[in-house]
Structures are given as C-alpha cells and as structure tokens.
Design a protein around this motif. Structure first.
Motif, PDB file in Angstrom:
ATOM      1  N   ASP A  75       0.861  -1.182   0.000  1.00 12.39           N
ATOM      2  CA  ASP A  75       0.000   0.000   0.000  1.00 12.39           C
ATOM      3  C   ASP A  75       0.897   1.230   0.000  1.00 12.39           C
ATOM      4  OD1 ASP A  75      -2.575  -0.656  -0.287  1.00 12.39           O
ATOM      5  OD2 ASP A  75      -3.164  -0.353   1.793  1.00 12.39           O
ATOM      6  N   HIS A 132      -8.828   3.256   6.369  1.00 14.97           N
ATOM      7  CA  HIS A 132      -8.520   2.467   5.168  1.00 14.97           C
ATOM      8  C   HIS A 132      -8.037   1.069   5.553  1.00 14.97           C
ATOM      9  CE1 HIS A 132      -6.795   2.094   0.933  1.00 14.97           C
ATOM     10  NE2 HIS A 132      -6.280   1.052   1.570  1.00 14.97           N
ATOM     11  N   HIS A 181      -9.838  -3.058   5.496  1.00 16.62           N
ATOM     12  CA  HIS A 181      -9.321  -4.338   4.992  1.00 16.62           C
ATOM     13  C   HIS A 181      -9.548  -5.453   6.016  1.00 16.62           C
ATOM     14  CE1 HIS A 181      -7.547  -3.123   1.231  1.00 16.62           C
ATOM     15  NE2 HIS A 181      -6.823  -2.170   1.785  1.00 16.62           N
ATOM     16  N   GLU A 199      -9.676  -2.366  -2.597  1.00 15.04           N
ATOM     17  CA  GLU A 199      -9.012  -1.073  -2.410  1.00 15.04           C
ATOM     18  C   GLU A 199      -9.993   0.091  -2.553  1.00 15.04           C
ATOM     19  OE1 GLU A 199      -6.341  -0.738  -1.029  1.00 15.04           O
ATOM     20  OE2 GLU A 199      -5.554  -2.769  -1.242  1.00 15.04           O
ATOM     21  N   ALA A 203     -11.906   0.273   0.770  1.00 13.43           N
ATOM     22  CA  ALA A 203     -11.013   0.786   1.820  1.00 13.43           C
ATOM     23  C   ALA A 203     -10.749   2.278   1.617  1.00 13.43           C
ATOM     24  CB  ALA A 203      -9.700  -0.006   1.837  1.00 13.43           C
ATOM     25  N   TYR A 232      -5.469   3.555  -7.419  1.00 12.26           N
ATOM     26  CA  TYR A 232      -6.204   3.857  -6.194  1.00 12.26           C
ATOM     27  C   TYR A 232      -7.258   4.943  -6.457  1.00 12.26           C
ATOM     28  CZ  TYR A 232      -3.444   1.042  -2.978  1.00 12.26           C
ATOM     29  OH  TYR A 232      -2.873  -0.014  -2.313  1.00 12.26           O
TER      30      TYR A 232
HETATM   31 ZN   LIG Z   1      -5.524  -0.809   0.843  1.00 11.32          ZN
END
Ligand SMILES: [Zn+2]
Length: 408
Positions: free
Chosen positions: A204, A237, A241, A261, A264, A309
């Motif tokens: 990440d 975030h 997950h 993603e 999150a 993202y």
């Molecule tokens: Zn993530």
C-alpha cells in the motif's frame, strides 16, 4: 462371534480395527510420554533471528530431533533438523531477515524426536507472538480496539484511538459486520520504520498496511500538526481491509483488487484532492486503466498505482451513488461464489464490468468534469457529518453489546 453372518462379522472386524486405529490416534498422552520437552523458548530479534531452544529428554537415546514451525495462518510447516547435546539441549536459529512472518503475527512451534526404538514422538505446540520488539510500544485500548505507538504523547494515542473507532463505525455503516474480535493498530513514526517491518517494503503506497488475517493494521504517522488528518485517512482504510476479511473469511482473497481497495479508500475520512487531478489528467489523455486490468492486482510502479487507487476509489463511489450502498455486499457476495471479475459485476449489478467502467467514465469523467468533482465530494461530506455526529464510543459499545446479547 461365531453366530454372526459373514458381512456382519466383516463389519464387526472393521469396527474393531477402526476403533484400534482411532485409539492409537487418540493417545497423545502415551505418545508424549516418549519425550519430555522443557523450557521450550523462542527468542525474537525482530527482522533478524528467532532463536528456538529447548531441553528434550527421553528414557532411551534420542537419534534425531526436528523443530517444526509455521505462522498461525500458514498451511506450510517448516521442518528443521536441530543440533542437540548429550543433555538434550536443542537449539536452532531461524534467519528472520526476509520478514516472511508478518509483524505482530503468531508463530506456533513444536518438536519431534526419533528415539532409538525407531519411534517418533511429537511434543505439544507452543505459540509465540512475533512482535516488532525494536520499539517501546505504548498502548491505548477501548472497545476491542488497541492502538500502539512509540512516538508522540498521550494525545497522539487518544487521537489514534478515535480515528480507529471512527473507521470501524464508517465501515459498519457501509457494510455491517460483527465487531467481536480485537483489532490492533500499530503506528510507526516514519515510513522507513514501517517498511523495514514488511517483506517487500509494503504494497500500500498510502503509508499503511494491513494483515487482515491477523487483525493487525500498520501505519506510518509522525507526531506533528497533520497527524489527525493522516490518522483519519490511513487508519479507516487499513481497518476496512481487516473488517472486510472478517466479513468474508477466505473469500476475501477472491475479491478483485479494485473492489477491496476501492471500499477501503472510500472509508478514508478526508478526500485525497490529488485523486481528482490524477483522474482528470488521465481521462483527458485517455490513459485511464481499464477496470478489468485492476482485478488481479494493482500496478507495481508508484505512478500507475496512484492512478489505480484514484480509479478504485471513484469507481466504488460511483457504484454507491448509482446503485446504492447495499450493492457493495452484493458484489462481494458474487465474488465469494468464485465468479470471475467481469461476471461478478454482471450478477450483482446486472451490467458487465466493462460497460460499468464505460458508464462511470462517461458520467463522472465526461464533459462535465467540474460538476463531477463537486458530486464526488458529496459522499465525503455525508460520511464526515455522520462520523462527527455519532458519539464514536457509545456507538461502538452498542455494536459490541448488540452482538453479545444477540439483538438485531
Ligand atoms: Zn488498501
């Protein structure tokens, strides 16, 4: 049993044999009587070595001793032959420099010894916490959430706990999930410290990392003026997950990257203004990544990862707005069934992924880019208003109690 019919006699013999086999399997006490393991220890120098040691004795000579160990969530067990002296002092030093074991995970180990009679005996298992013990962690715990930090004052820990609590509430509003298991957040004070705890420097880009199976979220946040914003961005975030994993179990790993993603990123309490710019820029150059290409994983290079993202975040936001929050669970449900990336969207939303991708681009990134940007802000404003207006800890206690007493 002379009067039994032949098939019955066979059955009786089979039952006796099975019972015999079963009794062999069910006698660990007898098996363990073969060896005695004392002082089973594992000393951790995080990121460097795990030194296993024990004293193993038996009534007859020991021919060979093996150490077996694995991460609590691993399916593969490592087997190492260990050295031992005449008194049975056994030791093995594992090279932990590759960071194969995630920080703050659990490792289980045990011994097997083959004796002079040719039989192999197995010891009971010992569990250890593979903690990043390079730092003097402080801890602040409330309502199943513990935040750990080593730089920053009491207020830093309190702010982190609030941000984590807000993350749990925000996720629960989108995707209700039981919050009955402890959740641990570890805040490093800088990216280097965090990276040095991870196998490949982390995946990440955001300054956070989650090990959902372990219920552990990691973050790099320095104590400074922007700490609160970073906490309220990174912690929700990473916590998303973990909670998504708890909702889905192993089916978490069947979900497309853009979905995990995207959800999150939607939990971050501050909008990343750079995302809009990246999206507008990519749209104008026709260089948006097809969502199909974000199913298996995100790009490795940081520039493309940033765009990935940004797209995932905006794409999920679009789905929430156009189809409703409930469709997020419909999507994860479809992928939990094992459907492929294109078909999962078709089942949940009635439209194939590539068509949805097209609609999103046209609706949100088409001619009216400025309007789209304003519209994109709306869910954040709602979310922030919601989070700020709900007393976090009262709501969390409610969540936990509701579960505990089985109320709906
Ligand atoms: Zn993530």
């Amino acid at each position: 049993m002379p009067h039994l019919h032949k098939p019955l006699a066979k059955l009786a013999a089979w039952i006796l044999l099975s019972a015999a086999a079963l009794s062999l399997k069910l006698e660990p006490a007898q098996a363990q009587a073969g060896i005695v393991v004392e002082n089973a220890k594992a000393e951790i120098v995080f990121g460097k070595t795990i030194a296993f040691s024990a004293k193993i004795t038996a009534p007859i000579p020991i021919q060979q001793i093996s150490l077996l160990f694995r991460g609590i969530n691993e399916t593969v067990t490592r087997v190492e032959t260990v050295q031992f002296d005449a008194d049975g002092n056994a030791s093995f030093v594992y090279d932990a420099s590759q960071n194969i074991f995630p920080p703050f995970s659990k490792i289980v180990f045990w011994y097997q010894a083959t004796l002079a009679d040719g039989n192999t005996y197995t010891s009971p298992q010992t569990e250890i916490n593979y903690d990043d013990n390079r730092f003097a962690w402080r801890v602040n715990t409330r309502a199943n959430i513990s935040v750990h930090w080593y730089a920053g004052d009491d207020a830093f820990g309190a702010a982190a706990l609030d941000a984590a609590g807000a993350g749990v509430i925000a996720f629960n509003n989108l995707y209700p999930v039981a919050f009955d298991q402890p959740l641990d957040v570890y805040i490093y004070s800088n990216a280097d410290d965090l990276r040095s705890a991870l196998p490949f420097g982390g995946t990440d880009w955001i300054g956070g990392h989650a090990h959902p199976e372990n219920g552990v979220a990691l973050a790099a946040i320095a104590p400074n003026d922007s700490q609160k914003i970073e906490m309220e961005t990174i912690l929700p975030h990473e916590i998303a997950h973990i909670l998504m994993y708890r909702a889905l179990g192993e089916n978490y790993f069947k979900q497309p990257a853009w979905l995990l993603e995207g959800v999150a990123s939607n939990m971050e309490l501050y909008q990343n203004l750079g995302y809009d710019e990246a999206l507008r820029d990519a749209a104008s150059k026709n260089s948006l990544i097809p969502m199909q290409d974000l199913c298996a994983s995100f790009p490795a290079d940081s520039g493309s990862a940033y765009l990935a993202y940004a797209q995932a975040e905006a794409f999920i936001k679009y789905i929430r707005g156009a189809y409703g929050n409930g469709k997020i669970a419909a999507l994860t449900g479809a992928y939990a069934e094992g459907l492929d990336c294109e078909i999962g969207v078709t089942k949940a939303l009635g439209i194939p992924l590539n068509q949805l991708d097209q609609n999103w681009r046209e609706t949100e990134l088409g001619q009216n880019v400025f309007g789209a940007t304003l519209k994109n802000l709306a869910p954040y404003l709602v979310l922030m208003a919601l989070v700020l207006s709900v007393p976090i800890w009262g709501a969390l206690d409610f969540l936990i109690n509701r579960l505990r007493y089985g109320k709906k």
